[in-house]
Design an enzyme around this catalytic site. Sequence first.
Site, PDB file in Angstrom:
ATOM      1  N   SER A 156      58.353 -44.364 -10.602  1.00  0.00           N
ATOM      2  CA  SER A 156      56.537 -43.236 -10.672  1.00  0.00           C
ATOM      3  C   SER A 156      56.641 -42.301  -9.843  1.00  0.00           C
ATOM      4  O   SER A 156      56.784 -41.612  -8.730  1.00  0.00           O
ATOM      5  CB  SER A 156      56.533 -44.866  -9.475  1.00  0.00           C
ATOM      6  OG  SER A 156      55.655 -45.403  -8.703  1.00  0.00           O
ATOM      7  N   LYS A 157      55.058 -42.234 -10.568  1.00  0.00           N
ATOM      8  CA  LYS A 157      54.206 -41.318  -9.811  1.00  0.00           C
ATOM      9  C   LYS A 157      54.061 -41.898  -8.258  1.00  0.00           C
ATOM     10  O   LYS A 157      52.853 -41.311  -8.429  1.00  0.00           O
ATOM     11  CB  LYS A 157      53.589 -40.049 -10.427  1.00  0.00           C
ATOM     12  CG  LYS A 157      53.168 -38.487 -10.351  1.00  0.00           C
ATOM     13  CD  LYS A 157      52.564 -37.932 -10.593  1.00  0.00           C
ATOM     14  CE  LYS A 157      51.751 -36.853 -10.262  1.00  0.00           C
ATOM     15  NZ  LYS A 157      52.727 -35.905 -10.028  1.00  0.00           N
ATOM     16  N   ALA A 158      54.627 -41.838  -6.926  1.00  0.00           N
ATOM     17  CA  ALA A 158      54.584 -42.491  -6.501  1.00  0.00           C
ATOM     18  C   ALA A 158      54.434 -41.841  -4.824  1.00  0.00           C
ATOM     19  O   ALA A 158      55.239 -40.993  -4.635  1.00  0.00           O
ATOM     20  CB  ALA A 158      55.662 -43.660  -6.179  1.00  0.00           C
TER      21      ALA A 158
END
Length: 297
Positions: A156-158
């Site tokens: 995830s591009k968290a």
Amino acid sequence: MSNYDQRDGFIWFNGELIPWNDARVHLLTHALHYGSAVFEGMRAYDGEIFKLTEHNQRLHTSAEILDFEVPYSVAQLDKAAREVLRANTLSDAYVRPLAWRGSEQMGVSAQKTRINVAIAAWDWGSYFDPAAREKGLKLTFAKYRRPDPATAPVHSKAAGLYMICTIEKHRAEREGFADAVMLDWRGQIAECTGANIFFVKDGVIYTPAPDCFLDGITRRTVIGLAKQRGWKVVETTIMPEELSGFTECFITGTAAEVMPVGSIGEYNFTPGEIPRTLKNDDAALVRPARAKVAAAG
């Protein structure tokens, strides 16, 4: 340049364009305390946002991994991003969508929070010193490592996953480097703090397999361009001690674009044909109208 909270222009905020300075969130926003936010970074070239839909699809996927749903479709986000570009009269720009949990609930549990979405855009030139395009970036090794996929939502591009990237970017810059190369939890080469990395040996391109970090959109784009050129690309395990066997190195990312690397710690590289060609191919791909005119002229 003014602070990012003190600019003219407009930001798309939960479905409508509002004045830039009015885009505010409360102190008790869940994302501020617990990192419950996902984002994207895109670039617009000549008024067109490169791979816009692909970026917004990834935003949705990133949110799902963090157990929330973006309340706008990919098509709606595509339309909103274009509206932001027009409203701010930008042609070449960086575009930042963000989705986050709001302030309706405080604590680790946040199932009752509203999911907010905003999109901003601004003029942002080269991420690195343009002079490095010739001699290559000077990099160091990071101390923090990319985590095991069993311990963090690495695909995830968290927002929270970038905390160690900020720490390592700051450390590298304090020591006179442009960026840091991060290893993974096994001690293998992973990526830079905000870009994927490639190496060249005997005309073959090698890059770490993205099993614990993002398979970047620019990364995939450049791999495709390399294969179109007939160059072999190998996704594999790379240990730090193997770097002495590579002759060229370059990094890729939406912000970084394609940049050659001159050194990583004690290991030196010579920017050559492959990164230079791929940089030119990428530039032609993101500006097709200009490339067509140049080819005709």
